[in-house]
Motif scaffolding. Structure first.
Motif, PDB file in Angstrom:
ATOM      1  N   PRO A  13       0.810  -1.230   0.000  1.00 16.63           N
ATOM      2  CA  PRO A  13       0.000   0.000   0.000  1.00 16.63           C
ATOM      3  C   PRO A  13       0.838   1.273   0.000  1.00 16.63           C
ATOM      4  CG  PRO A  13      -0.859  -1.593   1.583  1.00 16.63           C
ATOM      5  CD  PRO A  13       0.463  -2.130   1.106  1.00 16.63           C
ATOM      6  N   ALA A  14       2.092   1.199   0.478  1.00 20.02           N
ATOM      7  CA  ALA A  14       2.948   2.375   0.493  1.00 20.02           C
ATOM      8  C   ALA A  14       3.261   2.855  -0.915  1.00 20.02           C
ATOM      9  CB  ALA A  14       4.247   2.070   1.237  1.00 20.02           C
ATOM     10  N   HIS A  15       3.080   1.990  -1.911  1.00 21.45           N
ATOM     11  CA  HIS A  15       3.361   2.342  -3.302  1.00 21.45           C
ATOM     12  C   HIS A  15       2.079   2.499  -4.129  1.00 21.45           C
ATOM     13  CE1 HIS A  15       7.197   0.656  -1.924  1.00 21.45           C
ATOM     14  NE2 HIS A  15       7.745   1.436  -2.825  1.00 21.45           N
ATOM     15  N   ALA A  16       0.954   2.654  -3.448  1.00 21.74           N
ATOM     16  CA  ALA A  16      -0.322   2.723  -4.155  1.00 21.74           C
ATOM     17  C   ALA A  16      -0.602   4.099  -4.745  1.00 21.74           C
ATOM     18  CB  ALA A  16      -1.466   2.321  -3.224  1.00 21.74           C
ATOM     19  N   THR A  17       0.100   5.128  -4.288  1.00 23.82           N
ATOM     20  CA  THR A  17      -0.100   6.457  -4.864  1.00 23.82           C
ATOM     21  C   THR A  17       0.679   6.560  -6.167  1.00 23.82           C
ATOM     22  OG1 THR A  17      -0.437   7.503  -2.713  1.00 23.82           O
ATOM     23  CG2 THR A  17       0.205   8.938  -4.536  1.00 23.82           C
ATOM     24  N   ILE A  18      -0.031   6.891  -7.241  1.00 19.71           N
ATOM     25  CA  ILE A  18       0.583   6.937  -8.558  1.00 19.71           C
ATOM     26  C   ILE A  18       0.290   8.280  -9.218  1.00 19.71           C
ATOM     27  CG2 ILE A  18       0.390   4.445  -8.837  1.00 19.71           C
ATOM     28  CD1 ILE A  18      -1.949   4.893 -10.731  1.00 19.71           C
ATOM     29  N   CYS A  19       1.006   8.548 -10.291  1.00 19.86           N
ATOM     30  CA  CYS A  19       0.801   9.758 -11.082  1.00 19.86           C
ATOM     31  C   CYS A  19       0.428   9.340 -12.498  1.00 19.86           C
ATOM     32  CB  CYS A  19       2.067  10.604 -11.083  1.00 19.86           C
ATOM     33  SG  CYS A  19       1.959  12.095 -12.105  1.00 19.86           S
ATOM     34  N   VAL A  20      -0.671   9.893 -13.002  1.00 19.35           N
ATOM     35  CA  VAL A  20      -1.129   9.592 -14.360  1.00 19.35           C
ATOM     36  C   VAL A  20      -1.121  10.886 -15.161  1.00 19.35           C
ATOM     37  CG1 VAL A  20      -2.986   8.656 -15.787  1.00 19.35           C
ATOM     38  CG2 VAL A  20      -2.607   7.753 -13.477  1.00 19.35           C
ATOM     39  N   THR A  21      -0.489  10.866 -16.328  1.00 19.44           N
ATOM     40  CA  THR A  21      -0.448  12.053 -17.180  1.00 19.44           C
ATOM     41  C   THR A  21      -1.021  11.736 -18.553  1.00 19.44           C
ATOM     42  OG1 THR A  21       1.777  11.637 -18.044  1.00 19.44           O
ATOM     43  CG2 THR A  21       1.619  12.885 -16.000  1.00 19.44           C
ATOM     44  N   VAL A  22      -1.679  12.725 -19.125  1.00 15.03           N
ATOM     45  CA  VAL A  22      -2.178  12.642 -20.495  1.00 15.03           C
ATOM     46  C   VAL A  22      -1.761  13.923 -21.199  1.00 15.03           C
ATOM     47  CG1 VAL A  22      -4.210  12.532 -21.994  1.00 15.03           C
ATOM     48  CG2 VAL A  22      -4.145  11.190 -19.886  1.00 15.03           C
ATOM     49  N   THR A  23      -1.104  13.786 -22.339  1.00 14.12           N
ATOM     50  CA  THR A  23      -0.644  14.946 -23.103  1.00 14.12           C
ATOM     51  C   THR A  23      -1.048  14.812 -24.558  1.00 14.12           C
ATOM     52  OG1 THR A  23       1.262  15.280 -21.648  1.00 14.12           O
ATOM     53  CG2 THR A  23       1.361  16.292 -23.828  1.00 14.12           C
ATOM     54  N   GLU A  24      -1.608  15.864 -25.090  1.00 13.95           N
ATOM     55  CA  GLU A  24      -1.889  15.954 -26.515  1.00 13.95           C
ATOM     56  C   GLU A  24      -1.009  17.058 -27.102  1.00 13.95           C
ATOM     57  OE1 GLU A  24      -4.515  14.247 -28.698  1.00 13.95           O
ATOM     58  OE2 GLU A  24      -3.731  12.918 -27.153  1.00 13.95           O
ATOM     59  N   LEU A  25      -0.184  16.709 -28.076  1.00 15.91           N
ATOM     60  CA  LEU A  25       0.709  17.674 -28.716  1.00 15.91           C
ATOM     61  C   LEU A  25      -0.021  18.294 -29.906  1.00 15.91           C
ATOM     62  CD1 LEU A  25       3.515  18.941 -28.843  1.00 15.91           C
ATOM     63  CD2 LEU A  25       4.235  17.013 -30.270  1.00 15.91           C
ATOM     64  N   ASP A  26      -0.183  19.622 -29.872  1.00 14.63           N
ATOM     65  CA  ASP A  26      -0.971  20.318 -30.885  1.00 14.63           C
ATOM     66  C   ASP A  26      -0.142  21.135 -31.868  1.00 14.63           C
ATOM     67  OD1 ASP A  26      -3.402  19.375 -29.787  1.00 14.63           O
ATOM     68  OD2 ASP A  26      -3.371  20.965 -28.286  1.00 14.63           O
ATOM     69  N   GLY A  27       1.142  21.326 -31.598  1.00 18.29           N
ATOM     70  CA  GLY A  27       1.928  22.101 -32.544  1.00 18.29           C
ATOM     71  C   GLY A  27       3.365  22.296 -32.104  1.00 18.29           C
ATOM     72  N   LEU A  28       4.230  22.607 -33.078  1.00 14.24           N
ATOM     73  CA  LEU A  28       5.625  22.948 -32.834  1.00 14.24           C
ATOM     74  C   LEU A  28       5.782  24.442 -33.051  1.00 14.24           C
ATOM     75  CD1 LEU A  28       7.343  20.046 -34.823  1.00 14.24           C
ATOM     76  CD2 LEU A  28       6.731  20.093 -32.392  1.00 14.24           C
ATOM     77  N   VAL A  29       6.299  25.133 -32.057  1.00 14.08           N
ATOM     78  CA  VAL A  29       6.429  26.590 -32.108  1.00 14.08           C
ATOM     79  C   VAL A  29       7.852  26.955 -32.487  1.00 14.08           C
ATOM     80  CG1 VAL A  29       6.195  28.749 -30.824  1.00 14.08           C
ATOM     81  CG2 VAL A  29       4.629  26.842 -30.368  1.00 14.08           C
ATOM     82  N   THR A  30       8.010  27.579 -33.652  1.00  9.52           N
ATOM     83  CA  THR A  30       9.322  27.938 -34.170  1.00  9.52           C
ATOM     84  C   THR A  30       9.543  29.434 -33.944  1.00  9.52           C
ATOM     85  OG1 THR A  30       8.364  28.228 -36.374  1.00  9.52           O
ATOM     86  CG2 THR A  30       9.338  26.096 -35.865  1.00  9.52           C
ATOM     87  N   ALA A  31      10.405  29.756 -33.005  1.00  9.72           N
ATOM     88  CA  ALA A  31      10.644  31.144 -32.621  1.00  9.72           C
ATOM     89  C   ALA A  31      11.882  31.699 -33.316  1.00  9.72           C
ATOM     90  CB  ALA A  31      10.786  31.233 -31.108  1.00  9.72           C
ATOM     91  N   ARG A  32      12.231  32.920 -32.950  1.00  8.76           N
ATOM     92  CA  ARG A  32      13.404  33.571 -33.546  1.00  8.76           C
ATOM     93  C   ARG A  32      14.678  33.312 -32.757  1.00  8.76           C
ATOM     94  NH1 ARG A  32       8.154  36.135 -34.304  1.00  8.76           N
ATOM     95  NH2 ARG A  32       8.144  37.025 -36.400  1.00  8.76           N
ATOM     96  N   SER A  33      14.550  32.629 -31.640  1.00  5.64           N
ATOM     97  CA  SER A  33      15.719  32.298 -30.825  1.00  5.64           C
ATOM     98  C   SER A  33      15.541  30.898 -30.275  1.00  5.64           C
ATOM     99  CB  SER A  33      15.872  33.288 -29.666  1.00  5.64           C
ATOM    100  OG  SER A  33      14.810  33.128 -28.738  1.00  5.64           O
ATOM    101  N   PRO A  34      16.634  30.218 -29.960  1.00  2.00           N
ATOM    102  CA  PRO A  34      16.500  28.879 -29.371  1.00  2.00           C
ATOM    103  C   PRO A  34      15.715  28.894 -28.068  1.00  2.00           C
ATOM    104  CG  PRO A  34      18.763  29.272 -30.093  1.00  2.00           C
ATOM    105  CD  PRO A  34      18.056  30.581 -30.202  1.00  2.00           C
TER     106      PRO A  34
END
Length: 250
Positions: free
Chosen positions: A99-120
Motif C-alpha cells: 500500500p505504500a506504493h499505491a499512490t501513482i501519477c497519471v499524465t495525459v498529453t496531446e501535442l498540438d503544434g511545434l512553435v518555431t521562434a526567432r531564438s532557441p
C-alpha cells in the motif's frame, strides 16, 4: 459513462471542483498556462488515447504507457479514471502488494503544434497536458470490473463493447483493473505562436508554428475479416478524421 459524453448534470457537478486542490498538483512554473476549468480536463481525457503512469517500484521509478477510460459518475472522488494491465506486470504486482506504493501519477498529453521562434530560448510546443495524482485501488467487484473494461474499449471505439462477446473468466483473471480518483488533478495548455523578444522580431527571422493533428485513415480489415467494416469502427474513423479537419480549419 465515458468521457466522450458526460451527462450535463455530472459535468456541471464536476465543474464546481477546483483543479490544483493540493500542493502535489499545484503548478509552480508557467502559471499563465494553468487551466482552472475542470470541464477542459474532461475534454482532454476524452481526446487522449494513451496515458502514462508513473509508479515507484522500489529501487527505481517507472513511467509506462497505458490505455485508460474515465467514468465521470464513478465511485471515486471527482470521478474515476480506470487503468488495466496484466496481473503479471511487475509494477501492478508491486502496487497491489504494498500500500505504500499505491499512490501513482497519471499524465495525459496531446501535442498540438511545434512553435518555431526567432531564438532557441523561445522555441516551444503547443499542448494540452493533465496530471492526476491519487491512490490507486484494485477493482475487485465483478460488475465494476466489467464496466471498467467496457469503458476502456469504448474509449477507443465508442459503442464497440456492446458488439463483442463478454470477457471469459480466464481473461478476467489475467487482467488487473485499477481505479484512480480524478479529484486531485491539474492541467496546463499552450495554444499560440512564438513569444519573442522585440529585438528578435525586428531581426527579420521567420517565426510561427506548425500545427499537429492526429489523423485517422480508412480502417484496414484483418486478412481473415468477414463482411464490411462495422458501423462503430467506420464512425470512429470518420469522427477522428473530421476532428482533424475542423482543427486544421481553425
Amino acid at each position: 459513462m465515458s468521457t466522450s459524453a458526460p451527462a450535463p448534470q455530472a459535468a456541471s457537478r464536476l465543474s464546481d471542483l477546483p483543479l490544483e486542490p493540493t500542493d502535489r498538483t499545484t503548478v509552480t512554473r508557467g502559471r499563465n498556462r494553468v487551466v482552472a476549468d475542470r470541464t477542459k480536463l474532461l475534454a482532454l481525457l476524452a481526446d487522449g488515447l494513451v496515458c502514462h503512469v508513473g509508479v515507484d517500484v522500489g529501487d527505481h521509478p517507472v513511467v509506462l504507457p497505458c490505455a485508460y477510460a474515465v467514468d465521470v459518475d464513478g465511485p471515486d472522488a471527482g470521478g474515476t479514471l480506470y487503468l488495466h494491465g496484466s496481473v503479471a506486470a511487475g509494477w501492478i504486482r508491486r502496487l497491489l502488494a504494498d500500500p505504500a506504493h499505491a499512490t501513482i501519477c497519471v499524465t495525459v498529453t496531446e501535442l498540438d503544434g511545434l512553435v518555431t521562434a526567432r531564438s532557441p530560448f523561445h522555441h516551444s510546443m503547443n499542448y494540452r497536458s493533465a496530471v492526476v495524482v491519487g491512490r490507486a485501488r484494485e477493482v475487485t467487484d465483478t460488475e465494476e470490473r466489467r464496466h471498467a473494461l467496457d469503458l476502456v474499449v469504448d474509449h477507443m471505439v465508442p459503442g464497440r463493447s456492446a458488439t463483442l462477446r463478454p470477457s471469459t473468466r480466464k481473461e478476467l483473471a489475467a487482467t488487473a483493473v485499477l481505479a484512480v480518483p480524478l479529484a486531485e488533478a491539474s492541467m496546463k495548455e499552450r495554444a499560440e505562436g512564438p513569444v519573442d523578444d522585440e529585438a528578435d522580431v525586428a531581426s527579420g527571422v521567420w517565426g510561427g508554428h506548425i500545427p499537429l493533428r492526429r489523423v485517422a485513415v480508412d480502417p484496414v480489415p484483418a486478412p481473415d475479416a468477414v463482411g464490411e467494416v462495422p458501423e462503430d469502427v467506420r464512425a470512429r474513423a470518420a469522427e477522428l478524421a473530421g476532428r482533424a479537419l475542423r482543427a486544421a480549419a481553425r
